[in-house]
Motif scaffolding. Structure first.
Motif, PDB file in Angstrom:
ATOM      1  N   UNK A   1       0.810  -1.226   0.000  1.00 20.58           N
ATOM      2  CA  UNK A   1       0.000   0.000   0.000  1.00 20.58           C
ATOM      3  C   UNK A   1       0.838   1.269   0.000  1.00 20.58           C
ATOM      4  N   UNK A   2       2.142   1.120  -0.011  1.00 20.87           N
ATOM      5  CA  UNK A   2       3.035   2.281   0.024  1.00 20.87           C
ATOM      6  C   UNK A   2       3.468   2.628  -1.398  1.00 20.87           C
ATOM      7  N   UNK A   3       3.131   3.829  -1.832  1.00 21.34           N
ATOM      8  CA  UNK A   3       3.508   4.257  -3.169  1.00 21.34           C
ATOM      9  C   UNK A   3       4.983   4.629  -3.299  1.00 21.34           C
ATOM     10  N   UNK A   4       5.640   4.881  -2.170  1.00 23.27           N
ATOM     11  CA  UNK A   4       7.041   5.306  -2.233  1.00 23.27           C
ATOM     12  C   UNK A   4       8.022   4.207  -1.817  1.00 23.27           C
ATOM     13  N   UNK A   5       7.541   2.954  -1.728  1.00 21.69           N
ATOM     14  CA  UNK A   5       8.426   1.826  -1.425  1.00 21.69           C
ATOM     15  C   UNK A   5       8.407   0.855  -2.593  1.00 21.69           C
ATOM     16  N   UNK A   6       9.595   0.469  -3.010  1.00 23.08           N
ATOM     17  CA  UNK A   6       9.754  -0.533  -4.060  1.00 23.08           C
ATOM     18  C   UNK A   6      10.587  -1.674  -3.475  1.00 23.08           C
ATOM     19  N   UNK A   7      10.154  -2.911  -3.683  1.00 19.86           N
ATOM     20  CA  UNK A   7      10.901  -4.076  -3.219  1.00 19.86           C
ATOM     21  C   UNK A   7      11.425  -4.810  -4.444  1.00 19.86           C
ATOM     22  N   UNK A   8      12.737  -5.059  -4.437  1.00 20.86           N
ATOM     23  CA  UNK A   8      13.373  -5.757  -5.567  1.00 20.86           C
ATOM     24  C   UNK A   8      13.919  -7.101  -5.086  1.00 20.86           C
ATOM     25  N   UNK A   9      13.703  -8.114  -5.896  1.00 21.03           N
ATOM     26  CA  UNK A   9      14.290  -9.420  -5.592  1.00 21.03           C
ATOM     27  C   UNK A   9      15.562  -9.554  -6.416  1.00 21.03           C
ATOM     28  N   UNK A  10      16.667  -9.206  -5.777  1.00 21.76           N
ATOM     29  CA  UNK A  10      17.965  -9.300  -6.441  1.00 21.76           C
ATOM     30  C   UNK A  10      19.071  -9.354  -5.407  1.00 21.76           C
ATOM     31  N   UNK A  11      20.246  -9.664  -5.876  1.00 27.40           N
ATOM     32  CA  UNK A  11      21.437  -9.713  -5.036  1.00 27.40           C
ATOM     33  C   UNK A  11      21.944  -8.292  -4.860  1.00 27.40           C
ATOM     34  N   UNK A  12      22.085  -7.835  -3.627  1.00 23.42           N
ATOM     35  CA  UNK A  12      22.476  -6.437  -3.418  1.00 23.42           C
ATOM     36  C   UNK A  12      23.876  -6.125  -3.924  1.00 23.42           C
ATOM     37  N   UNK A  13      24.703  -7.136  -4.148  1.00 27.12           N
ATOM     38  CA  UNK A  13      26.017  -6.886  -4.744  1.00 27.12           C
ATOM     39  C   UNK A  13      25.889  -6.540  -6.225  1.00 27.12           C
ATOM     40  N   UNK A  14      24.756  -6.880  -6.835  1.00 25.45           N
ATOM     41  CA  UNK A  14      24.500  -6.574  -8.240  1.00 25.45           C
ATOM     42  C   UNK A  14      23.624  -5.336  -8.422  1.00 25.45           C
ATOM     43  N   UNK A  15      23.069  -4.814  -7.356  1.00 25.63           N
ATOM     44  CA  UNK A  15      22.152  -3.677  -7.420  1.00 25.63           C
ATOM     45  C   UNK A  15      22.911  -2.376  -7.654  1.00 25.63           C
ATOM     46  N   UNK A  16      22.404  -1.557  -8.546  1.00 23.13           N
ATOM     47  CA  UNK A  16      22.978  -0.228  -8.787  1.00 23.13           C
ATOM     48  C   UNK A  16      22.541   0.688  -7.653  1.00 23.13           C
ATOM     49  N   UNK A  17      23.482   1.175  -6.889  1.00 20.03           N
ATOM     50  CA  UNK A  17      23.197   2.026  -5.726  1.00 20.03           C
ATOM     51  C   UNK A  17      23.533   3.493  -5.980  1.00 20.03           C
ATOM     52  N   UNK A  18      23.793   3.866  -7.212  1.00 23.47           N
ATOM     53  CA  UNK A  18      24.320   5.195  -7.514  1.00 23.47           C
ATOM     54  C   UNK A  18      23.373   6.335  -7.131  1.00 23.47           C
ATOM     55  N   UNK A  19      22.057   6.077  -7.051  1.00 27.07           N
ATOM     56  CA  UNK A  19      21.136   7.148  -6.687  1.00 27.07           C
ATOM     57  C   UNK A  19      20.845   7.205  -5.183  1.00 27.07           C
ATOM     58  N   UNK A  20      21.462   6.333  -4.397  1.00 29.23           N
ATOM     59  CA  UNK A  20      21.218   6.293  -2.953  1.00 29.23           C
ATOM     60  C   UNK A  20      21.776   7.529  -2.255  1.00 29.23           C
ATOM     61  N   UNK A  21      20.997   8.056  -1.341  1.00 30.76           N
ATOM     62  CA  UNK A  21      21.490   9.098  -0.442  1.00 30.76           C
ATOM     63  C   UNK A  21      21.682   8.525   0.960  1.00 30.76           C
ATOM     64  N   UNK A  22      20.956   7.428   1.236  1.00 33.52           N
ATOM     65  CA  UNK A  22      21.009   6.753   2.532  1.00 33.52           C
ATOM     66  C   UNK A  22      20.919   5.246   2.300  1.00 33.52           C
ATOM     67  N   UNK A  23      21.693   4.492   3.076  1.00 32.73           N
ATOM     68  CA  UNK A  23      21.681   3.031   2.961  1.00 32.73           C
ATOM     69  C   UNK A  23      21.635   2.445   4.366  1.00 32.73           C
ATOM     70  N   UNK A  24      20.761   1.466   4.535  1.00 34.41           N
ATOM     71  CA  UNK A  24      20.686   0.744   5.804  1.00 34.41           C
ATOM     72  C   UNK A  24      20.960  -0.721   5.530  1.00 34.41           C
ATOM     73  N   UNK A  25      21.667  -1.371   6.467  1.00 33.77           N
ATOM     74  CA  UNK A  25      21.903  -2.809   6.346  1.00 33.77           C
ATOM     75  C   UNK A  25      22.019  -3.449   7.721  1.00 33.77           C
ATOM     76  N   UNK A  26      21.568  -4.689   7.776  1.00 32.49           N
ATOM     77  CA  UNK A  26      21.665  -5.503   8.983  1.00 32.49           C
ATOM     78  C   UNK A  26      22.258  -6.827   8.535  1.00 32.49           C
ATOM     79  N   UNK A  27      23.572  -6.804   8.330  1.00 29.28           N
ATOM     80  CA  UNK A  27      24.289  -7.932   7.744  1.00 29.28           C
ATOM     81  C   UNK A  27      25.510  -8.262   8.584  1.00 29.28           C
ATOM     82  N   UNK A  28      26.104  -9.409   8.339  1.00 26.62           N
ATOM     83  CA  UNK A  28      27.329  -9.808   9.033  1.00 26.62           C
ATOM     84  C   UNK A  28      28.491  -8.912   8.620  1.00 26.62           C
ATOM     85  N   UNK A  29      29.612  -8.926   9.371  1.00 28.01           N
ATOM     86  CA  UNK A  29      30.747  -8.037   9.065  1.00 28.01           C
ATOM     87  C   UNK A  29      31.326  -8.201   7.657  1.00 28.01           C
TER      88      UNK A  29
END
Length: 185
Positions: free
Chosen positions: A103-131
């Motif tokens: 129901x959120x018009x400003x959220x997009x969910x992508x099924x992909x590997x984040x190492x392959x994702x183009x992040x060039x337009x990011x201003x903020x990034x959050x992650x909860x991953x191992x070191x």
């Protein structure tokens, strides 16, 4: 003769069943193998995470390994003028995130590997991953993202980078959701 044919049929069914199990196992491993297990961030710290992202109108937030999308939902609820992108490779969390953010018009969910994702337009990034994946992603972020991109990692710090800020979340009796490590490109 009938007993022999029944035995032969039983052996044939067993072989087919083992072959199917092998094929399905390979498919399932492909569906569920990711860089981190799905461990939802504790709900009591989500607001603190979003606050420490320091989002503003026009921000583009990426949640790498977004799980069920709970950080994205809180960010979108508190900052209507942002664009939020969740990246999740594992099928079950991806489907949960798609459903919970539908129901959120400003959220997009992508099924992909984040190492392959183009992040060039990011201003903020959050992650909860191992070191290890955090360290690898910070290298990728530094090369792809513009200067000033804010990166917040919960509980796990990079093995190679020094955070510009460490935020203690006041959860001394809990294992999860204890600290945020903030990095800046």
């Amino acid at each position: 003769m009938l007993l022999f044919l029944q035995g032969l049929l039983l052996i044939l069914l067993l072989c087919v069943s083992l072959a199917m199990l092998f094929v399905y196992s390979a498919v399932l491993i492909g569906f569920f193998t990711t860089h981190a297990p799905f461990v939802p961030i504790p709900r009591p710290v989500i607001a603190q995470i979003v606050r420490n992202l320091q989002l503003a109108n026009g921000s583009v937030l990426y949640d790498l390994g977004c799980g069920d999308g709970r950080v994205l939902k809180t960010a979108a609820d508190t900052h209507a003028g942002i664009r939020a992108i969740g990246v999740e490779k594992a099928i079950i969390p991806y489907l949960l995130a798609k459903f919970k953010t539908r129901k959120y018009g400003n959220i997009q969910i992508r099924r992909e590997d984040f190492f392959q994702t183009d992040l060039s337009d990011a201003t903020h990034i959050y992650m909860y991953l191992f070191p290890k994946p955090t360290t690898q992603l910070l290298r990728k972020i530094k090369t792809e993202c513009r200067p000033g991109t804010r990166v917040v990692s919960c509980d796990f710090r990079s093995e190679a980078d020094t955070p510009v800020e460490t935020v203690h979340l006041g959860r001394t009796k809990h294992v999860l959701g204890r600290e945020l490590f903030v990095y800046q490109t």
